[in-house]
Scaffold this active site. Structure first.
Site, short mmCIF file in Angstrom:
data_model
loop_
_atom_site.label_atom_id
_atom_site.label_comp_id
_atom_site.label_asym_id
_atom_site.label_seq_id
_atom_site.Cartn_x
_atom_site.Cartn_y
_atom_site.Cartn_z
N HIS A 13 0.92 -1.24 -0.07
CA HIS A 13 -0.07 0.03 0.18
C HIS A 13 0.97 1.25 -0.07
CE1 HIS A 13 -4.04 2.20 1.50
NE2 HIS A 13 -2.95 3.06 1.31
N HIS A 15 1.53 5.57 -1.73
CA HIS A 15 1.09 6.51 -2.63
C HIS A 15 2.37 7.02 -3.04
CE1 HIS A 15 -2.85 6.48 -1.04
NE2 HIS A 15 -2.44 6.19 0.04
N LYS A 99 -9.31 -0.28 -6.25
CA LYS A 99 -9.43 0.18 -5.13
C LYS A 99 -10.72 1.02 -4.51
CE LYS A 99 -7.71 1.72 -0.97
NZ LYS A 99 -6.66 2.69 -0.60
N HIS A 136 -10.56 1.17 1.52
CA HIS A 136 -10.27 2.07 2.39
C HIS A 136 -11.70 2.04 3.25
CE1 HIS A 136 -9.01 6.03 4.00
NE2 HIS A 136 -10.26 5.87 4.82
N HIS A 174 -4.86 -0.53 5.47
CA HIS A 174 -4.47 0.08 6.80
C HIS A 174 -5.35 -0.09 7.73
CE1 HIS A 174 -7.02 2.97 4.73
NE2 HIS A 174 -6.30 3.50 4.18
N ASP A 247 1.26 2.76 3.57
CA ASP A 247 0.54 3.69 3.45
C ASP A 247 1.39 5.02 3.56
OD1 ASP A 247 -1.78 5.21 2.89
OD2 ASP A 247 -2.59 5.34 4.82
#
Ligand code: NCD
Ligand code: ZN
Ligand code: ZN
Length: 345
Positions: A13, A15, A99, A136, A174, A247
């Protein structure tokens, strides 16, 4: 134990953003991780296989020379993603997951799903072709307390979703609560979870006691100690359902240190060192390799990385900042602080 040698870990995970920011951050992850699941919440989001292929090329072009880091691409589910897009994604071999961002739940989630009922045929296709849905897991209703949003999501959204689609492969991303850890532990094998290093290391006091510390503000928000203990227990339990997902979510110093700061902790520069610190706290360094390097590939049907990294017990002080995009700086979590674990170079 003063050194730990692990199969090279992956980050399930991550970004990476785009353009200048991408170039500023990707090297930190590529220095330690073999692969990463790349979150698609760009502006505009990565909603098609064609966009994912282009984004992958931009990531590969931004890597340091000689890097063998492999980005694993993800589509951003919207109310109107057609089932055919899932077939294209599966056939591409490049898109590894889709996602779910509930609309309004987090950074760049405005194009997210307003009601999962709109996506039923698309999710049916995902279950059919074995495409994982990464979630999420927070509801967004104004009346639900921010500290309760994950637990309410599990009861009101996730359980009904899995009743409708029992074969759907789901990663609860997460996770931050005892409820999520227990839900995943007792669920069938098609349900797994990622856990961040910061949710293993810190409870909400770290963010709020003695002054408000914006670099600890992320979503889902840090919870109370009881939940941190449940996450540590899950991560070190030996269950193959739990795996590493940092994350790491870059935002500029200005965007974080603001009267309305962005959510996201930048942990990529010290990712595996932070996890080692958490596992060491539990005297469970022998469980780190499964969590960091084996359970993720197992869930995604990939082989583990072929090489290793070695961590050693020695002081390592994080920089105060790194350069970011548009002449701005980015502050890593624990900037200027000293960790007891470092990667041997
Ligand atoms: N975790 C965060 O607080 N922020 C993430 C989005 C997300 O993963 O929810 C981001 O993209 O900044
Ligand atoms: Zn999220
Ligand atoms: Zn994220």
């Amino acid at each position: 134990m003063d050194t730990v040698t692990l199969t090279r870990p992956d980050d399930w995970h991550l970004h990476l953003r785009d353009d200048e920011a991408l170039k500023a951050v990707v090297g930190h992850t590529a220095a330690q991780m073999g692969r990463a699941i790349i979150m698609p919440n760009l502006t505009p989001p990565v909603t098609t296989t064609a966009q994912a292929l282009e984004y992958r090329q931009r990531i590969l072009a931004a890597l340091p020379a000689g890097s063998t880091f492999e980005p694993l691409m993800v589509l951003y589910l919207t109310d109107t993603t057609p089932p055919e897009e899932i077939e294209r994604a599966a056939q591409s071999g490049i898109v590894k997951a889709v996602k779910l961002y509930p609309a309004g739940a987090t950074t760049n989630s405005d194009s997210g799903v307003t009601n999962l009922a709109h996506c039923d045929a698309t999710i049916e296709m995902m279950a059919k072709v074995g495409m994982p849905l990464l979630v999420h897991g927070e509801v967004t209703h104004a009346e639900i307390d921010i500290f309760d949003r994950e637990a309410v999501f599990i009861d009101t959204v996730l359980k009904p979703l899995l009743e409708r689609h029992p074969a759907l492969r789901v990663v609860c991303e997460h996770i931050t609560t005892q409820q999520a850890a227990e839900f995943v532990a007792q669920a069938p094998d098609n349900v797994a979870a990622t856990i961040t290093a910061h949710h293993l290391l810190f409870n909400r006091n770290k963010m709020l006691v003695g002054g408000i510390r914006p670099h600890y503000y992320c979503l889902p928000i840090l919870k109370r100690e009881q939940h941190r203990q449940a996450l540590l227990k899950a991560a070190t339990s030996g269950s193959h359902k739990f795996f590493l997902g940092t994350d790491s979510a870059p935002h500029s110093q200005r965007a974080k240190e603001s009267s309305c700061g962005c959510a996201g902790a930048y942990t990529a520069p010290a990712a595996i060192e932070l996890y080692a610190t958490a596992f060491d706290e539990m005297d469970a360094l022998d469980k780190l390799e499964a969590f960091a390097s084996l359970n993720g590939p197992r869930f995604y049907g990939l082989s583990a990385n072929a090489d290793t990294i070695t961590l050693e017990r020695r002081g390592w002080t994080l920089p105060e900042s790194y350069s970011y995009a548009q002449g701005e700086k980015i502050i890593p979590l624990l900037a200027g602080e000293t960790l007891n674990w470092a990667v041997r170079s």
